[in-house]
Design a protein around this motif. Structure first.
Motif: not given
Length: 759
Positions: A117-123, A147-150, A594-606
């Motif tokens: 899951r490079p998409d999750v890793d990159k965010v 899912l917002k990092p702090f 973009f590195s990822t496609e649109a439509g995944d609500p769990s990814l905060l950044l595209r």
């Protein structure tokens, strides 16, 4: 410019939060192992953690729902199965029953394989780098239920130290902060996300056009030249990485400036780096292939893991070095790499595995793994394995004497203690070629050819002895992107070295991708598959869809494979995947992909990656892919797209092109226009083969190769009607050099063709 990301070497970062604590202990031996949800996963990394006392969840809705329902923070841990410090943190913290209880009580704990899951890793790596100035794996991040990092960092030791905070302390403090200051944490996480969204945006500014090739290329060359290590090659002091993207840039810079001092220096920098790497300890002289990186300036003591993406790219770079120099030394290194991959990283179904670990048990009775144990030697071991006297050498000389001198072996070990902080390599030797064949031969009164044969025999014996040692863990996950890089390595090597077996291996792997990592119903690539029971190929219950890098590296591989095999079905599939890539990832407003496609609500950044690293960023490679696709299809909108990508990255390319050397290289290809080298002839005819060999033996960064075989119903003829007007001259295989589908006069002489291939 941030340093290359790697497995974290005791680097701990955290935004806020610290207190004193003591560490827990692992469960006592004999107690039945706890099993968590990760037991149902396919990823080797997740399965490594399936018996932790931590109640791990995979990334997914079940974990997200639990966090919201129970109003709990999320602890996200990201790593990969061959990451040394990931293993260390697991042993110290995730196997601790006490720490596991704290994690389970206060957090929803999620484990992610960054390669899956490079998409999750990159965010979240974007967050860690932005807030700490560094990064690496294992990555440890705390998230709100939405899912917002702090807060985040990399490796945390279990205990507090004088200058560091322990993991247990961090967990308790963050839990307390959530209990007492929830609103402040939520507000902080929102501000951080807004800032990340702003700083990570890459888009075209106004009416910006692609930057001028000369300016970008010259600046990148100057920046690389300033960072170049004149003595040992490479582009830093330590740690030192192979960086194939830098070498590829330098080869292209040389090809475009071959009569200038700058061009000569570019070539010298690339070839010297490749030679020093091949002589160094980063190169496995006994088991073949290359380790991940060198911990020192001299390419001597490596981080011992071996990654597929390094083997694929380095096979291509050494192939180009051979094309340019004609030096068999480079061809031998290509064969060495491909032998390793064929033997140790190949699935019987045709795919390529991801990696081999750095750590292994020193002996079959050892209870603890050590980094490099599979690869290192004591002087005593070598003397026992190589005791025979050497015929013709100075009196009393043994095989061990010759071998130990040539490979820098010392009685007390040859590893600098500063590069071995945990004394794992004390008394051991990492083999490094300290002398040329000629100098070693002269020292012992031998002929170079005789010495070469003796060293080969010694290496064979050591290989047999090493085979008795416990092997490192093998990550048998198969990724579309990395398989693409390896297919390119085999295909380019097959073309440059005229080795049909390598081309066949590339084709076998491409067929594997089409069978196991491509959904013909949707026309889309999948990210990963896995070696299952009985060596079958398995897929996840819910397959992971391919990311931009999967499309880009597979498309590049298919173009390389077509040029090496002339099988048009690979070309047809490449163009299909390029259309699909456009549909899924293109940014019509800001340009580039973009590195990822649109439509995944769990990814905060595209995101759009903006730095070439261990692998080139997908947008860098796709510029050349698009230009090749246009040459093979006649679809000139792909040329326009390539220009828009360069425009989107224009500011970075003009100011710090050293961060994007592959895109800087592609800028030159864009402005110089690709040559379509068309050979009219029977692919099986000797005259055609001679011309093909000529084209493949010359390094020319701005060409595409195709064969017009007279089959008017074939795929290429349907794509490119102008091919029908090209004919053989005097019944012989004939070459045409075309640009934008306008062709030169016909050429039947190989010598004349060779001259026309220069940029």
């Amino acid at each position: 410019m941030l340093a290359p990301l790697r497995c974290a070497r005791r680097h701990t970062f955290l935004t806020g939060i610290a207190a004193m604590a003591t560490v827990g202990t692992p469960s006592p031996p004999g107690v039945p192992r706890h099993t968590n949800r990760l037991i149902n996963e396919k990823s080797p990394y997740l399965l490594q953690h399936a018996h932790n006392p931590v109640d791990w969840y995979p990334w997914g809705q079940e974990a997200f729902d639990k966090a919201k329902t129970e109003n709990k923070l999320i602890f996200l841990s990201v790593g990969y199965s061959t990451c040394h410090w990931c293993h260390v943190m697991e042993e110290e913290s995730f196997k601790s029953k006490e720490i596991g209880e704290i994690m389970n009580e206060h957090f929803v704990c999620i484990k992610v394989d960054r390669e899956e899951r490079p998409d999750v890793d990159k965010v979240y790596m974007t967050f860690v780098q932005a807030t700490s100035g560094g990064g690496g794996w294992p990555m440890s991040v705390w998230l709100t239920p939405d899912l917002k990092p702090f807060a985040g960092g990399t490796y945390f030791p279990p205990e507090d130290g004088v200058h560091r905070v322990g993991f247990r302390t961090v967990l308790l403090r963050i839990a307390e902060q959530w209990k007492e200051n929830k609103d402040a944490l939520l507000e902080s996480s929102h501000r951080i996300l807004v800032a990340l969204q702003h700083t990570s945006e890459i888009r075209v500014q106004g009416q910006e056009s692609p930057p001028a090739a000369k300016e970008v290329m010259d600046t990148c060359f100057q920046q690389l030249s300033r960072s170049y290590d004149e003595d040992y090659g490479g582009f830093s002091k330590s740690p030192k990485f192979p960086t194939p993207v830098n070498l590829n840039f330098l080869f292209t810079y040389w090809a475009l400036h071959r009569t200038t001092p700058e061009g000569a220096r570019a070539l010298q920098m690339a070839l010297h780096t490749l030679k020093m790497m091949a002589h160094g300890g980063i190169h496995d002289h006994i088991g073949q292939g290359f380790h991940r990186y060198s911990t020192d300036q001299h390419w001597h003591v490596p981080h011992f893991e071996k990654m597929l993406y390094d083997q694929g790219q380095l096979a291509a770079m050494y192939s180009r070095a051979f094309q340019i120099s004609g030096d068999e030394f480079f061809a031998d290194v290509v064969r060495d790499i491909l032998l390793y991959v064929s033997r140790d990283l190949s699935d019987q179904a045709g795919g390529f595995y991801s990696a081999e670990d750095a750590d292994s048990y020193p002996t079959t009775t050892s209870g603890e793994k050590r980094e490099g144990a599979f690869c290192v030697w004591t002087a005593e071991e070598l003397r026992a394995l190589l005791p025979e006297p050497v015929e013709g050498a100075t009196e009393g000389t043994t095989l061990a004497d010759v071998f130990m001198h040539h490979y820098g072996v010392e009685e007390a070990g040859n590893v600098d203690p500063m590069k071995d902080p945990h004394q794992e390599l004390q008394g051991k030797n990492v083999l490094i070629a300290r002398s040329s064949l000629e100098l070693t031969a002269a020292r012992f009164g031998l002929e170079p050819a005789q010495l070469s044969a003796l060293l080969q025999e010694c290496r064979h014996r050591l290989s047999s002895a090493r085979a008795q040692r416990p092997r490192p863990h093998l990550d048998t996950k198969m990724l579309a992107a990395w398989n693409g890089l390896m297919i390119s390595g085999f295909a380019q090597a097959g073309a440059a070295l005229a080795e049909q077996g390598y081309v066949s291996r590339a084709a076998e792997a491409a067929a594997f991708l089409r069978t196991h990592l491509f959904d013909p119903d949707s026309g889309r690539l999948l990210r990963s598959c896995y070696r299952g029971k009985d060596n079958s190929v398995e897929q996840s219950a819910v397959p992971i869809q391919g990311f931009l890098e999967d499309y880009v590296f597979v498309i590049q591989a298919l173009f390389d494979l077509y040029e090496a095999s002339l099988e048009q079905s690979w070309l047809e599939w490449a163009l299909h995947l390029q259309h699909m890539q456009d549909k899924l990832f293109w940014d019509p407003k800001g340009f580039a992909y973009f590195s990822t496609e649109a439509g995944d609500p769990s990814l905060l950044l595209r995101l759009k990656d903006d730095q070439d690293g261990a692998e080139p960023t997908p947008n860098s490679v796709t510029v050349t892919n698009l230009l090749r696709a246009a040459c093979y299809s006649g679809h000139m909108d792909w040329v326009e797209k390539a220009g828009k990508i360069l425009a989107a990255f224009s500011e970075r390319l003009q100011k710090i092109p050293i961060t994007l050397p592959e895109m800087a290289r592609a800028t030159a290809v864009f402005h110089h226009t690709l040559k379509q080298v068309v050979i009219c002839g029977d692919p099986q005819g000797e005259d055609t083969k001679e011309m093909l060999h000529c084209v493949r033996s010359v390094f020319s960064p701005n060409k595409v190769l195709m064969v017009a075989d007279g089959d008017s119903a074939g795929f290429l003829y349907r794509q490119l009607p102008f091919l029908a007007s090209l004919e053989r001259k005097d019944g012989k295989a004939t070459a045409y050099i075309c640009s934008n589908f306008t062709c030169s006069l016909p050429v039947t002489s190989v010598q004349e063709l060779r001259g026309m291939l220069s940029p």
